[in-house]
Design a protein around this motif. Structure first.
Motif, PDB file in Angstrom:
ATOM      1  N   SER A 415      -8.148 -36.821  18.042  1.00 37.75           N
ATOM      2  CA  SER A 415      -7.534 -37.128  19.327  1.00 37.75           C
ATOM      3  C   SER A 415      -6.269 -36.328  19.568  1.00 37.75           C
ATOM      4  CB  SER A 415      -7.234 -38.627  19.427  1.00 37.75           C
ATOM      5  OG  SER A 415      -6.382 -39.032  18.370  1.00 37.75           O
ATOM      6  N   MET A 416      -5.565 -35.946  18.505  1.00 41.70           N
ATOM      7  CA  MET A 416      -4.290 -35.244  18.646  1.00 41.70           C
ATOM      8  C   MET A 416      -4.239 -34.018  17.756  1.00 41.70           C
ATOM      9  SD  MET A 416      -1.797 -38.580  18.783  1.00 41.70           S
ATOM     10  CE  MET A 416      -2.176 -39.938  19.907  1.00 41.70           C
ATOM     11  N   ALA A 417      -5.345 -33.304  17.653  1.00 44.00           N
ATOM     12  CA  ALA A 417      -5.402 -32.081  16.852  1.00 44.00           C
ATOM     13  C   ALA A 417      -6.361 -31.106  17.512  1.00 44.00           C
ATOM     14  CB  ALA A 417      -5.844 -32.389  15.423  1.00 44.00           C
ATOM     15  N   LEU A 418      -6.019 -29.816  17.437  1.00 44.40           N
ATOM     16  CA  LEU A 418      -6.856 -28.781  18.039  1.00 44.40           C
ATOM     17  C   LEU A 418      -7.881 -28.251  17.061  1.00 44.40           C
ATOM     18  CD1 LEU A 418      -7.255 -27.147  20.651  1.00 44.40           C
ATOM     19  CD2 LEU A 418      -5.640 -25.466  19.754  1.00 44.40           C
ATOM     20  N   GLY A 419      -7.555 -28.268  15.764  1.00 45.14           N
ATOM     21  CA  GLY A 419      -8.519 -27.856  14.759  1.00 45.14           C
ATOM     22  C   GLY A 419      -8.625 -26.363  14.540  1.00 45.14           C
ATOM     23  N   ARG A 420      -7.721 -25.570  15.103  1.00 45.85           N
ATOM     24  CA  ARG A 420      -7.753 -24.123  14.896  1.00 45.85           C
ATOM     25  C   ARG A 420      -6.354 -23.567  15.150  1.00 45.85           C
ATOM     26  NH1 ARG A 420     -10.512 -24.939  19.924  1.00 45.85           N
ATOM     27  NH2 ARG A 420      -9.396 -24.011  21.678  1.00 45.85           N
ATOM     28  N   VAL A 421      -6.096 -22.374  14.605  1.00 52.07           N
ATOM     29  CA  VAL A 421      -4.802 -21.712  14.759  1.00 52.07           C
ATOM     30  C   VAL A 421      -5.049 -20.245  15.080  1.00 52.07           C
ATOM     31  CG1 VAL A 421      -2.625 -21.087  13.650  1.00 52.07           C
ATOM     32  CG2 VAL A 421      -3.692 -23.286  13.132  1.00 52.07           C
ATOM     33  N   GLY A 422      -4.375 -19.749  16.101  1.00 50.75           N
ATOM     34  CA  GLY A 422      -4.428 -18.324  16.393  1.00 50.75           C
ATOM     35  C   GLY A 422      -5.691 -17.853  17.058  1.00 50.75           C
ATOM     36  N   ASP A 423      -6.414 -18.721  17.741  1.00 48.24           N
ATOM     37  CA  ASP A 423      -7.613 -18.300  18.462  1.00 48.24           C
ATOM     38  C   ASP A 423      -7.210 -17.395  19.625  1.00 48.24           C
ATOM     39  OD1 ASP A 423     -10.669 -19.110  18.725  1.00 48.24           O
ATOM     40  OD2 ASP A 423      -9.836 -18.996  20.763  1.00 48.24           O
ATOM     41  N   PRO A 424      -8.039 -16.385  19.949  1.00 48.58           N
ATOM     42  CA  PRO A 424      -7.686 -15.480  21.057  1.00 48.58           C
ATOM     43  C   PRO A 424      -7.433 -16.198  22.380  1.00 48.58           C
ATOM     44  CG  PRO A 424      -9.484 -14.558  19.777  1.00 48.58           C
ATOM     45  CD  PRO A 424      -9.250 -15.942  19.244  1.00 48.58           C
ATOM     46  N   GLY A 425      -8.099 -17.330  22.606  1.00 48.06           N
ATOM     47  CA  GLY A 425      -7.891 -18.053  23.849  1.00 48.06           C
ATOM     48  C   GLY A 425      -6.667 -18.937  23.845  1.00 48.06           C
ATOM     49  N   ASP A 426      -5.975 -19.027  22.710  1.00 46.03           N
ATOM     50  CA  ASP A 426      -4.819 -19.916  22.590  1.00 46.03           C
ATOM     51  C   ASP A 426      -3.522 -19.137  22.466  1.00 46.03           C
ATOM     52  OD1 ASP A 426      -6.553 -22.100  22.608  1.00 46.03           O
ATOM     53  OD2 ASP A 426      -6.826 -22.006  20.434  1.00 46.03           O
ATOM     54  N   GLY A 427      -3.415 -18.048  23.206  1.00 46.62           N
ATOM     55  CA  GLY A 427      -2.216 -17.228  23.117  1.00 46.62           C
ATOM     56  C   GLY A 427      -0.967 -17.910  23.596  1.00 46.62           C
ATOM     57  N   ASP A 428      -1.102 -18.952  24.439  1.00 46.75           N
ATOM     58  CA  ASP A 428       0.084 -19.657  24.934  1.00 46.75           C
ATOM     59  C   ASP A 428       0.539 -20.765  24.002  1.00 46.75           C
ATOM     60  OD1 ASP A 428      -2.218 -21.042  25.378  1.00 46.75           O
ATOM     61  OD2 ASP A 428      -1.726 -21.693  27.418  1.00 46.75           O
ATOM     62  N   CYS A 429      -0.162 -20.987  22.880  1.00 50.07           N
ATOM     63  CA  CYS A 429       0.317 -21.934  21.877  1.00 50.07           C
ATOM     64  C   CYS A 429       1.574 -21.377  21.207  1.00 50.07           C
ATOM     65  CB  CYS A 429      -0.761 -22.213  20.838  1.00 50.07           C
ATOM     66  SG  CYS A 429      -2.173 -23.143  21.466  1.00 50.07           S
ATOM     67  N   ILE A 430       2.301 -22.221  20.534  1.00 56.19           N
ATOM     68  CA  ILE A 430       3.575 -21.833  19.919  1.00 56.19           C
ATOM     69  C   ILE A 430       3.509 -22.099  18.426  1.00 56.19           C
ATOM     70  CG2 ILE A 430       6.053 -22.345  19.795  1.00 56.19           C
ATOM     71  CD1 ILE A 430       5.907 -23.026  22.773  1.00 56.19           C
ATOM     72  N   ILE A 431       3.972 -21.137  17.641  1.00 56.20           N
ATOM     73  CA  ILE A 431       3.996 -21.265  16.186  1.00 56.20           C
ATOM     74  C   ILE A 431       5.434 -21.134  15.707  1.00 56.20           C
ATOM     75  CG2 ILE A 431       3.383 -20.158  14.013  1.00 56.20           C
ATOM     76  CD1 ILE A 431       0.694 -19.545  15.088  1.00 56.20           C
TER      77      ILE A 431
END
Length: 617
Positions: A415-431
């Motif tokens: 419910s509160m997890a995306l399950g992936r890091v650094g996917d090409p479609g998730d460029g607006d995520c923050i690390i």
């Protein structure tokens, strides 16, 4: 001319008699038939296993029930009882295939009883159940659940274990007929041999050996037949998020993503989605153990939510899944309950920090401030960037480190997890990353010591999704990266940050205040006790250090009796309970679990007693 006194109902059929002739209500037929079939199965197993039971008066009734067929009554009774028990669950869930099987098995059982037993009562019982099924066939329209070939192997393991357990009972229910005193090893050997149709080391006087042999052979054949059937039947894979669905969801999140901090988690690719007729709203879900589990609020325009919710409920009804929603907001809960008639239960609160109000100054932030300064003095530095700003090598290092530092065999969160890091479609995520250069450091990830991953929350917010750290890193990596992210947030145009979800926070907070009543104190005491195994109180205390505002989150469900089943499904979806077959050959030995702070409860690093002493110093 005649007259009738008001209230005189002479000449009318009593209501009780009318109800008997009318029969049960259509919606109650699946439950009634399923319960009746389950009782038949249990009695058939008992009749085939226990010799004294076969000579009792109850056996005179079980002789006419479907399943006790032919001269090999014991073996057929046991095997038919097991099959009928399996069939009963499908009938209760209104499964169409279970209905078809019952329609075939009931007349076949009646004919066999009449041919071998000349039992008219058995034919009548079968005919009554068959009449109910045929008359109310419209109540059995549920489509199949998601399944794969692995279910055949799981069936083989479970049926084999059950057959061995039941076989040991069969071997030991004839103590007066056993020759000698066979050991437990000889009994188990006899059961295993019997399942394959061979004679084992245990011997019996009289014809008991034939009864035991046929019963064990029937169990073995039943295990083989059901496994073969499950292995060769067509697959019905679980729905997955397609690329087109993901594109539509991203468009909805672009327009309406700022409404719910959990909206971006709808992009998990192990979820399915149903859209409203207008396409302006959607509900994502996963089916777990017969529960259709949605998470967060519907995505999209609030005005279009009812259409998406209606599609969700139609899909649940078509498959006879139990509908449930976990982690929805107060507004989402109100819409769900209003549109569906479901009920809502407050689960806990989400910690949200407003960036403009956050500061390390002041006595309430003293512990956090001292810990962050101590870690910085030890040479740690931080970087907070968009995923699109990392180069391929940095992303590769982050992915590998996140996998190595996970601490569990399975990825947790739903419910509160995306399950992936650094996917090409998730460029607006923050690390956010923590670094420290050390002489002689042999870490395969270089100076990388900790990772924190955030997903977008509209255009001006972000939601904490994951945190992992090197076990060799200093305590306090959580505080360091959270503070760094909050301080860097204005440069990223971030105004609000969602941290963690604290289960039953309100009960913990109110229960420790002065004037709390005995019931509230007892409830808090139970939660504190459960915190020894589940991070309930510790997670609340950890989040409270950042002085957040708390937003309640709810679970939506249909009946109170569904709550245990829904709770178990949630634990499966979140990764706390795994029903998959054990990994016999692990590629590598995983390190001991590392409790790190994520948006899910299971990976939260909470300061130990030693950490608290350091902070106090």
């Amino acid at each position: 001319m005649s007259s009738r006194i008001d209230g005189d109902k002479s000449g009318q059929v009593p209501s009780t008699v009318r109800r008997i002739f009318r029969g049960p209500r259509p919606e109650s037929v699946p439950g009634l038939v399923g319960t009746a079939v389950m009782i038949v199965g249990l009695l058939d197993i008992a009749a085939g296993v226990f010799p004294r039971f076969r000579h009792s008066r109850i056996h005179a009734v079980t002789e006419v029930l479907p399943g006790s067929l032919g001269p090999f009554a014991a073996a057929l009774s046991i095997s038919a009882g097991v099959l009928i028990l399996l069939l009963a669950h499908g009938l209760k869930r209104r499964k169409r295939r279970a209905w078809r099987s019952a329609v075939i098995l009931l007349p076949a059982g009646a004919v066999a009883q009449f041919a071998y037993r000349h039992s008219v009562i058995g034919v009548v019982i079968s005919a009554v159940l068959l009449a109910l099924l045929v008359r109310h066939q419209g109540e059995f329209k549920a489509l199949p659940d998601p399944r794969s070939r692995w279910k055949a192997l799981a069936n083989f393991v479970l049926m084999s274990a059950g057959s061995i357990g039941l076989g040991l009972v069969i071997v030991n229910v004839h103590p007066g007929k056993v020759v000698g005193r066979p050991s437990l090893y000889e009994q188990i050997t006899h059961v295993v041999y019997g399942l394959f149709g061979f004679e084992g080391p245990v011997d019996y006087a009289g014809r008991v050996s034939w009864t035991v042999g046929y019963s064990l052979g029937a169990l073995g054949m039943l295990t083989a037949v059901t496994t073969i059937y499950l292995a060769f039947r067509p697959e019905h894979p679980a729905a997955q998020l397609t690329s087109d669905d993901e594109e539509k969801l991203r468009e909805l999140l672009t327009k309406h993503g700022g409404r719910d901090s959990l909206g971006h988690f709808a992009l998990r690719r192990d979820k399915a989605v149903v859209f409203s007729p207008s396409g302006k709203a959607a509900v994502t879900y996963r089916v777990v153990s017969g529960v259709m589990l949605a998470s967060g609020d519907p995505v999209g325009d609030v005005e279009a939510w009812p259409g998406a919710i209606e599609r969700f409920m139609e899909e649940a009804k078509a498959h006879s899944w139990t509908p449930a929603v976990v982690g929805c907001s107060e507004t989402g809960g109100e819409v769900w309950t209003r549109e569906t008639g479901l009920d809502a239960l407050e689960l806990g609160d989400e910690a949200i920090v407003d960036v403009k109000d956050f500061s390390l100054s002041g006595r309430p932030m003293r512990n956090v401030r001292q810990m962050v300064k101590r870690i910085e003095r030890n040479g740690y530095t931080t970087k907070v960037r968009r995923v699109s700003e990392l180069n391929e090598f940095e992303l590769s290092q982050v992915r590998k480190a996140a996998e190595a530092w996970r601490g569990t065999d399975t990825e947790r969160g739903f419910s509160m997890a995306l399950g992936r890091v650094g996917d090409p479609g998730d460029g607006d995520c923050i690390i956010a990353t923590a670094h420290r250069i050390e002489e002689g450091d042999t870490s395969p990830f270089g100076d990388l010591k900790a990772i924190q991953h955030f997903v977008p929350w509209g255009k001006d917010g972000m939601s904490l999704e994951m945190m992992r750290r090197d076990r060799a890193a200093d305590p306090g990596m959580n505080e360091l990266l959270i503070v760094a992210s909050l301080q860097q947030a204005p440069e990223l145009n971030i105004e609000k940050v969602s941290l963690n979800f604290a289960m039953f926070r309100a009960a913990l907070a109110r229960g420790e205040k002065i004037g709390a009543g005995p019931v509230l104190r007892a409830w808090r005491g139970l939660l504190v006790f459960l915190s020894r195994w589940f991070q309930i109180e510790s997670l609340y205390k950890f989040n409270e250090k950042f002085r957040p505002r708390w937003e309640p989150r709810f679970m939506v469900y249909r009946h109170h009796r569904d709550l245990p089943r829904i709770g178990f499904a949630v634990m499966q979806a979140e990764g706390f309970v795994t029903l998959a077959l054990p990994r016999l050959f692990a590629s590598r030995r995983r390190p001991k679990p590392v409790r790190t702070c994520t948006h899910t409860v299971h990976e939260t690093k909470v300061p130990s007693q030693q950490d608290r002493e350091v902070q106090a110093a």
